[in-house]
Design a protein around this motif. Structure first.
Motif, mmCIF file in Angstrom:
data_model
loop_
_atom_site.group_PDB
_atom_site.id
_atom_site.type_symbol
_atom_site.label_atom_id
_atom_site.label_comp_id
_atom_site.label_asym_id
_atom_site.label_seq_id
_atom_site.Cartn_x
_atom_site.Cartn_y
_atom_site.Cartn_z
ATOM 1 N N VAL A 75 -22.205 12.034 7.032
ATOM 2 C CA VAL A 75 -22.470 13.295 6.338
ATOM 3 C C VAL A 75 -21.468 13.506 5.215
ATOM 4 O O VAL A 75 -21.838 13.887 4.090
ATOM 5 C CB VAL A 75 -22.422 14.471 7.329
ATOM 6 N N PHE A 76 -20.179 13.261 5.495
ATOM 7 C CA PHE A 76 -19.148 13.468 4.480
ATOM 8 C C PHE A 76 -19.348 12.551 3.275
ATOM 9 O O PHE A 76 -19.222 12.970 2.124
ATOM 10 C CB PHE A 76 -17.758 13.231 5.078
ATOM 11 N N MET A 77 -19.651 11.271 3.529
ATOM 12 C CA MET A 77 -19.832 10.340 2.413
ATOM 13 C C MET A 77 -21.076 10.679 1.598
ATOM 14 O O MET A 77 -21.080 10.562 0.378
ATOM 15 C CB MET A 77 -19.873 8.902 2.934
ATOM 16 N N GLU A 78 -22.125 11.114 2.294
ATOM 17 C CA GLU A 78 -23.338 11.531 1.594
ATOM 18 C C GLU A 78 -23.062 12.768 0.737
ATOM 19 O O GLU A 78 -23.511 12.860 -0.412
ATOM 20 C CB GLU A 78 -24.446 11.842 2.611
ATOM 21 N N ALA A 79 -22.292 13.707 1.288
ATOM 22 C CA ALA A 79 -21.960 14.924 0.551
ATOM 23 C C ALA A 79 -21.134 14.610 -0.697
ATOM 24 O O ALA A 79 -21.363 15.163 -1.772
ATOM 25 C CB ALA A 79 -21.202 15.888 1.454
ATOM 26 N N ARG A 80 -20.177 13.692 -0.549
ATOM 27 C CA ARG A 80 -19.361 13.311 -1.705
ATOM 28 C C ARG A 80 -20.226 12.652 -2.783
ATOM 29 O O ARG A 80 -20.032 12.881 -3.980
ATOM 30 C CB ARG A 80 -18.246 12.359 -1.274
ATOM 31 N N GLU A 81 -21.170 11.841 -2.352
ATOM 32 C CA GLU A 81 -22.069 11.194 -3.310
ATOM 33 C C GLU A 81 -22.890 12.232 -4.067
ATOM 34 O O GLU A 81 -23.057 12.144 -5.295
ATOM 35 C CB GLU A 81 -22.994 10.210 -2.587
ATOM 36 N N LEU A 82 -23.405 13.225 -3.355
ATOM 37 C CA LEU A 82 -24.236 14.253 -3.992
ATOM 38 C C LEU A 82 -23.433 15.081 -4.991
ATOM 39 O O LEU A 82 -23.915 15.402 -6.075
ATOM 40 C CB LEU A 82 -24.844 15.161 -2.924
ATOM 41 N N VAL A 83 -22.190 15.409 -4.624
ATOM 42 C CA VAL A 83 -21.351 16.196 -5.533
ATOM 43 C C VAL A 83 -21.066 15.411 -6.803
ATOM 44 O O VAL A 83 -21.168 15.937 -7.922
ATOM 45 C CB VAL A 83 -20.034 16.609 -4.843
ATOM 46 N N ASN A 84 -20.706 14.132 -6.643
ATOM 47 C CA ASN A 84 -20.401 13.322 -7.822
ATOM 48 C C ASN A 84 -21.642 13.074 -8.672
ATOM 49 O O ASN A 84 -21.546 12.966 -9.894
ATOM 50 C CB ASN A 84 -19.782 11.987 -7.387
ATOM 51 N N ALA A 85 -22.798 12.968 -8.024
ATOM 52 C CA ALA A 85 -24.037 12.806 -8.777
ATOM 53 C C ALA A 85 -24.334 14.058 -9.597
ATOM 54 O O ALA A 85 -24.907 13.979 -10.693
ATOM 55 C CB ALA A 85 -25.194 12.509 -7.833
ATOM 56 N N TYR A 86 -23.910 15.207 -9.080
ATOM 57 C CA TYR A 86 -24.177 16.481 -9.759
ATOM 58 C C TYR A 86 -23.212 16.711 -10.919
ATOM 59 O O TYR A 86 -23.628 17.102 -12.018
ATOM 60 C CB TYR A 86 -24.074 17.620 -8.752
ATOM 61 N N ILE A 87 -21.928 16.466 -10.686
ATOM 62 C CA ILE A 87 -20.926 16.769 -11.718
ATOM 63 C C ILE A 87 -20.584 15.559 -12.579
ATOM 64 O O ILE A 87 -19.970 15.698 -13.639
ATOM 65 C CB ILE A 87 -19.637 17.340 -11.094
ATOM 66 N N GLY A 88 -20.966 14.355 -12.118
ATOM 67 C CA GLY A 88 -20.645 13.145 -12.868
ATOM 68 C C GLY A 88 -19.331 12.538 -12.406
ATOM 69 O O GLY A 88 -18.364 13.256 -12.132
ATOM 70 N N LEU A 89 -19.294 11.224 -12.324
ATOM 71 C CA LEU A 89 -18.097 10.514 -11.891
ATOM 72 C C LEU A 89 -17.084 10.468 -13.027
ATOM 73 O O LEU A 89 -17.446 10.309 -14.184
ATOM 74 C CB LEU A 89 -18.467 9.095 -11.458
#
Length: 433
Positions: free
Chosen positions: A91-105
């Motif tokens: 869940v944590f790794m998926e959440a981090r992926e979604l946040v970075n996908a939203y704000i950009g890496l």
């Protein structure tokens, strides 16, 4: 993220996966980050609540959400202690992926994860260029640990005491290995050896000890050139795309070999290949998915291989045996369930006497990129581990993960402790001619 509809679907899927959380607080008692900060938001329970309201938090302050999710070592202690068995790390790794996908890496992370680490030739070249220049930047610190520091880079690295880069990386010393399979009378085993980035470029003595042990037991080795990072640093930072690029390189290189097992001396690499590659390989295609699954079935921690397959056994300690204590790396114990085997490997050398420390399985505080972005907390957590190590009176502390070894060297060096850090296989290799 291609569109908001996809984002909404993935957020709803996350909500479904955390409904089993009972808010019992068992995670609080084992969380090293909570032990250092005392903040409820740093506990898995607090982060799951945050993820449950993730859509609102993304719109409100996505940068703050990314920071809060980043205050976690991904050690898996909470998941191991969770009564209903919530897959918190997923869940944590998926959440981090979604946040970075939203704000950009971040551009630097994108360059490191998707270009440098995904192109082994470029990464190796950069390290070869950097190694000879270390003398201009680093100065010696801990004698027992062999660490150095770089005061002029404290603004970027913090006051870290680290092992310098090897003068010559493992791949440059050995080149491509593809040894002939031994006869049946000699066991007939052949393994792929995956040293990991630290084993190849920093802890080469540890990696060479592994090769020595395998050759002692007449196990043939396949170690191709062109191996990339396993991908866990990228994935931990929310960059699944970078991790998948690195995994793709490795699948292509390893697919050229014929071997019975894939071994690594790095707990993080082993758990990534065994547990995470099959989970993410489907994004590459069905063929890669099947290859990752087959590879995962062959993947073992090298300590487990020595004990469970080669039947290495403990020996009686000599009268003047060196006292050694052992730290359970999080990925090794909590992800892979490997605990007794590294201790047996240590005990196979009669020149050492194992003394258990308090909280042997408590996180050392490294946490990969956590150590880079939250070094103050990393040091605080590491100090607790250091205190437990020193309390045993051991002259050596062993850990079966180079990342943990690096963290232990840092905290021991900062305290001027005369305690050496070794991998269990290094200890065993010392007893072999």
């Amino acid at each position: 993220m291609n569109n908001l509809h996809e984002l909404a679907q993935r957020l709803m899927a996350l909500d479904d996966r955390i409904t089993a959380c009972m808010k019992c607080g068992m995670c609080q008692s084992v969380c090293p980050m909570f032990g250092a900060s005392g903040k409820e938001a740093d506990v898995a329970r607090g982060k799951l609540f945050l993820i449950n309201n993730m859509a609102h938090e993304l719109l409100k302050d996505p940068e703050a959400l990314a920071d809060k999710l980043g205050r976690c070592l991904l050690c898996g202690s909470c998941q191991a202690a969770c009564p209903p068995g919530v897959k918190i790390m997923e869940v944590f790794m998926e959440a981090r992926e979604l946040v970075n996908a939203y704000i950009g890496l971040h551009p630097v992370k994108k360059m490191v994860f998707r270009t440098l680490l995904a192109k082994p030739g470029l990464f190796n070249f950069a390290m070869r260029v950097g190694a000879p220049m270390q003398g201009l930047i680093f100065r010696k610190t801990g004698d027992a640990q062999g660490t150095v520091c770089a005061p002029m880079l404290n603004f970027m690295l913090g006051d870290r005491h680290i092992r310098p880069l090897a003068k010559k990386p493992l791949h440059a010393v050995y080149g491509a290995l593809d040894e002939p399979r031994p006869s049946r009378s000699e066991g007939g085993l052949k393994v792929a050896f995956y040293p990991g980035c630290l084993g190849d470029k920093m802890y080469t003595d540890m990696a060479e000890a592994c090769l020595k042990v395998l050759r002692h037991h007449k196990v043939a080795v396949f170690m191709p050139v062109g191996l990339a990072c396993c991908g866990i640093p990228a994935l931990s930072s929310g960059d699944a795309e970078g991790m998948i690029k690195q995994m793709k390189v490795n699948l292509e290189v390893l697919g050229k070999g014929d071997f019975d097992y894939l071994l690594s001396p790095c707990a993080s690499c082993t758990s990534t290949i065994k547990e995470l590659w099959p989970r993410y390989a489907g994004r590459l295609g069905s063929l890669e998915q099947k290859q990752a699954e087959k590879l995962a079935e062959k993947t073992m921690d090298i300590n487990a291989f020595l004990v469970d397959v080669l039947k290495v056994e403990a020996a009686a300690a000599s009268g003047d045996a060196v006292p050694v204590t052992y730290h359970d790396s999080c990925h090794l114990k909590k992800s892979l369930g490997v605990t007794a085997q590294p201790r047996a490997v240590i005990a196979a050398n009669p020149g050492y006497r194992l003394t258990e420390m308090e909280e042997a399985d408590r996180c050392c505080g490294c946490g990969g990129s956590f150590n880079l972005f939250h070094y103050d907390y990393s040091r605080r957590i590491g100090q607790r581990k250091r205190d437990n190590v020193v309390a045993t009176g051991a002259q050596v502390v062993a850990a079966a993960c180079p990342a943990c070894m690096m963290q232990l060297e840092d905290v021991l060096s900062h305290n001027n402790d005369p305690v050496r850090v070794k991998h269990p296989v290094e200890i065993y290799a010392e007893s072999l001619k």
